[in-house]
Structure formats: C-alpha cells, structure tokens
Design a protein around this motif. Structure first.
Motif, short mmCIF file in Angstrom:
data_model
loop_
_atom_site.label_atom_id
_atom_site.label_comp_id
_atom_site.label_asym_id
_atom_site.label_seq_id
_atom_site.Cartn_x
_atom_site.Cartn_y
_atom_site.Cartn_z
N VAL A 116 -60.12 -1.81 -12.79
CA VAL A 116 -58.75 -2.12 -13.04
C VAL A 116 -58.57 -1.04 -14.12
N VAL A 117 -57.41 -0.16 -13.90
CA VAL A 117 -57.04 0.98 -14.76
C VAL A 117 -56.00 0.44 -15.85
N ALA A 118 -56.21 1.04 -17.06
CA ALA A 118 -55.02 0.50 -18.07
C ALA A 118 -54.89 1.84 -19.06
N GLY A 119 -53.78 2.01 -19.59
CA GLY A 119 -53.56 3.04 -20.37
C GLY A 119 -52.28 3.77 -19.98
N GLY A 120 -52.42 5.15 -19.65
CA GLY A 120 -51.33 5.68 -19.41
C GLY A 120 -50.20 6.05 -20.50
N SER A 121 -50.97 6.24 -21.78
CA SER A 121 -50.28 6.73 -23.08
C SER A 121 -49.04 5.48 -23.45
N THR A 122 -49.76 4.15 -23.69
CA THR A 122 -48.97 3.17 -24.24
C THR A 122 -49.73 2.88 -25.60
N GLY A 123 -49.32 2.84 -26.69
CA GLY A 123 -50.05 2.44 -27.78
C GLY A 123 -49.67 0.95 -28.33
N ARG A 138 -66.45 -13.54 -19.89
CA ARG A 138 -66.85 -15.06 -19.82
C ARG A 138 -67.05 -15.68 -18.52
N ARG A 139 -66.28 -15.26 -17.52
CA ARG A 139 -66.40 -15.81 -16.16
C ARG A 139 -67.30 -14.74 -15.30
N ASP A 140 -68.11 -13.76 -15.76
CA ASP A 140 -68.96 -13.01 -15.04
C ASP A 140 -68.04 -12.46 -13.79
N ALA A 141 -67.13 -11.95 -13.78
CA ALA A 141 -66.14 -11.78 -12.74
C ALA A 141 -66.45 -10.47 -11.80
N GLY A 142 -67.32 -9.57 -12.45
CA GLY A 142 -67.43 -8.35 -11.49
C GLY A 142 -66.41 -7.55 -11.58
N VAL A 143 -65.91 -7.25 -12.75
CA VAL A 143 -64.58 -6.61 -12.92
C VAL A 143 -64.56 -5.56 -13.93
N GLU A 144 -64.50 -4.25 -13.66
CA GLU A 144 -64.58 -3.18 -14.77
C GLU A 144 -63.25 -2.75 -15.11
N ILE A 145 -63.14 -2.39 -16.25
CA ILE A 145 -61.74 -1.88 -16.99
C ILE A 145 -62.03 -0.48 -17.41
N LEU A 146 -61.02 0.52 -16.85
CA LEU A 146 -61.22 1.73 -17.32
C LEU A 146 -60.04 1.83 -18.00
N LEU A 164 -56.85 6.97 -8.00
CA LEU A 164 -57.35 6.83 -6.44
C LEU A 164 -58.75 5.67 -6.49
N GLY A 165 -59.63 5.92 -7.51
CA GLY A 165 -60.66 5.08 -7.23
C GLY A 165 -60.73 3.62 -7.83
N ALA A 166 -59.50 3.48 -8.37
CA ALA A 166 -59.38 1.83 -9.06
C ALA A 166 -58.80 1.03 -7.94
N ASP A 167 -58.87 -0.36 -8.26
CA ASP A 167 -58.05 -1.29 -7.13
C ASP A 167 -56.85 -1.67 -7.79
N TYR A 168 -56.68 -1.79 -9.00
CA TYR A 168 -55.36 -2.47 -9.76
C TYR A 168 -55.27 -1.65 -11.05
N ALA A 169 -53.81 -1.79 -11.61
CA ALA A 169 -53.48 -1.08 -12.67
C ALA A 169 -52.92 -2.31 -13.47
N LEU A 170 -53.22 -2.28 -14.90
CA LEU A 170 -52.64 -3.06 -15.83
C LEU A 170 -51.37 -2.35 -16.44
N ILE A 188 -45.87 3.13 -14.54
CA ILE A 188 -45.63 2.04 -13.70
C ILE A 188 -45.47 2.77 -12.44
N PRO A 189 -44.48 3.52 -12.10
CA PRO A 189 -44.35 4.47 -10.97
C PRO A 189 -45.61 5.37 -10.73
N ALA A 190 -46.10 5.80 -11.89
CA ALA A 190 -47.20 6.68 -11.62
C ALA A 190 -48.41 5.83 -10.96
N PHE A 191 -48.65 4.67 -11.34
CA PHE A 191 -49.64 3.75 -10.63
C PHE A 191 -49.19 3.53 -9.12
N TRP A 192 -48.01 3.16 -8.99
CA TRP A 192 -47.43 3.13 -7.61
C TRP A 192 -47.70 4.09 -6.79
N GLY A 193 -47.69 5.30 -7.25
CA GLY A 193 -47.52 6.64 -6.64
C GLY A 193 -49.02 6.84 -6.26
#
Length: 285
Positions: A123-130, A145-153, A183-189, A206-211
């Motif tokens: 899951v990727v987050a960021g894109g210049s939002t403070g 906590r849920r040992d979910a196998g999720v990595e956050i970038l 392109l290597g991520a699965d979802y965006a926050l 947001i449109p950058a993620f969709w793109g």
C-alpha cells in the motif's frame, strides 16, 4: 507589468501577490478577469491547518477578505471542487462558475500491468500531503496487530514523520522512481479527515494513483468521492482512523488483477492534463 494590450487576466487564488496585480491589470486594459479558486480560504477552511495556531488566527480573516474581494471582482470563475463552487455561487450568483478538477500526468498508452502473486500486499501513501497522517500510522498499527502481511510505502517530505516498522520511508523520488513505486504497489491510501479545508481541496495525488491503475482507499470526504462511487475506482472507508485502518487491512487481503488495474487507468484518462486543459480553456473562453 505588461505594456501590451490584454484580453484576459487569469488569477489563481487570492494571495496579495495575485489579487492586486490581477485587478489592476484587468482595470488598466479593460480586460476580462477570470478567477480560479483552488482552496477553501474562507473562514473555517485552509487557514485553520496552518501552524502555529497564532498564524492561523492572524491570517484567516485576511485570506477570507482577499478571497471575497477577488471573487467579487471576477467576470468568470473556475473551482476544483463542488464545495468551492457552492461558496462562489452563494457570493456571486450572477457569475459563471465552472468546475474543473485537478489532474495528473496520465500516459496515453497503458502501463505494463502484471498480476502480482508473491510478497506482501503493498500500500502506497504520500504524494505530498502533510495532513491526516494519523490514518497512515493507524493502518500500520492495524496491519501489525493482525499480522496481515501488508507493507506500507510512504513517499514525500512527510515520510520522515511516520516512523513505524511496517512503513518504508522513501522520501522524495524523481518521476521515474515514483512511477516504479506506484506500478509495484497494490493499493493507494488517500484519506482525508472531515473538514471544510478537505471538502474544498482537490488532491492531485488521487488521479495520479489512478493513472497507475491503483485503487484508492479513502474516506468519504472531498470532490473525488463521486468518482470512486460511480466508477468503482477504490473504496470509501470510515472517517474514524481506527475503523479506517481495519477496513484497509480487510480490503488489502486480496490483490488487484492486471485487468482491473487497466480498467482503472482507462477510467482515469479523462483526468489527464491534456483533457483538463480543454475544459479549462472552454471555461475561460
């Protein structure tokens, strides 16, 4: 500044360095004054996010008056969100106000999407939002906590302020590196807390993620909500940070297929700058 006759003056937001020259030039050349409002600078809006608090209280009335002054002088207006359009029309029901949302660099050819089967769900987050970074750390806590196998970038200048074992702090990236991450991520926050400022702004990330074919996991706040709901471009999740985080972990239990990512990219093409430039040109023409 200009010695040439002008047909139109375009003013972007109402900072004094824009407000006064724009109105002066429009009067000098008897030119059309077009105003673009890109943030909620009236009372209760973007100024409230400024720190320290004294700066918010000092500048908020000035920004409110400046925005009203510029909108009051406008011959036509564009905004980037329905909430801003409502505010403009309430103050100037006599002026044409057109919604032209923000966009992103979205290629005319589809990226090379592939079906990912190995490794953690990314899951990727960021894109210049403070703002609203509490959601990112809440997702990391829930995943741990849920040992979910999720990595956050986490990208951008804010990555240094969200230290957590599950968050990879990538900092600023050039265009090629950022594209590779998306392109290597699965979802965006892209969560936004409920506020006038967030209702008014139109995050270009947001449109950058969709793109890049990424479904966006966001709260039910802001101008992109209808696009997510109508075109199935992600998920609208609770505004409470803990509930949002648990919902993200639930959604991220499944990967996104290459075919679905291509569908999202196709839907996002209308938010490329080329298309939006045509809309903007029509609005000021």
């Amino acid at each position: 500044a200009s010695q040439e006759p002008l047909d139109a003056v375009l003013a972007f937001d109402a900072r004094p360095t824009v407000l006064h020259p724009a109105r002066r030039l429009a009067r000098r050349f008897d030119a059309v004054l077009h105003v673009d409002v890109g943030d909620y600078f009236w009372y209760g809006g973007a100024a409230r996010l400024r720190s320290p608090a004294w700066a918010s209280r000092a500048f908020e009335p000035v920004e409110h008056l400046n925005t009203n002054s510029l909108v009051g002088s406008a011959d036509s207006v564009t905004t980037v969100s329905p909430r801003l359009s409502d505010e403009v029309r309430r103050r100037r029901p006599d002026v044409r106000c057109t919604l032209v949302m923000n966009g992103a660099v979205i290629t005319a050819d589809a990226p090379a999407f592939t079906d990912r089967t190995a490794g953690p769900v990314t899951v990727v987050a960021g894109g210049s939002t403070g703002y609203d970074l509490q959601y990112v750390t809440a997702v990391a806590d829930a995943a741990a906590r849920r040992d979910a196998g999720v990595e956050i970038l986490m990208t951008g200048k804010e990555s240094d302020s969200v230290a957590h074992p599950l968050i990879r702090q990538l900092g600023f990236l050039d265009d090629a590196a950022y594209d590779e991450v998306l392109l290597g991520a699965d979802y965006a926050l892209a969560p936004s807390s409920p506020s006038l400022a967030n209702e008014g702004r139109c995050p270009g990330r947001i449109p950058a993620f969709w793109g890049k074919g990424l479904p966006v996991l966001m709260t039910d706040v802001g101008p992109w909500v209808d696009e997510v709901r109508e075109h199935h471009l992600g998920e609208l999740l609770p505004a409470d940070a803990a509930a949002f985080a648990d919902a993200v972990v639930d959604v991220a239990s499944a990967r996104v297929s290459a075919a679905e990512r291509r569908r999202i990219w196709t839907a996002a093409r209308r938010f490329s700058w080329e298309h939006l430039a045509e809309e903007f040109a029509a609005a000021i023409g």
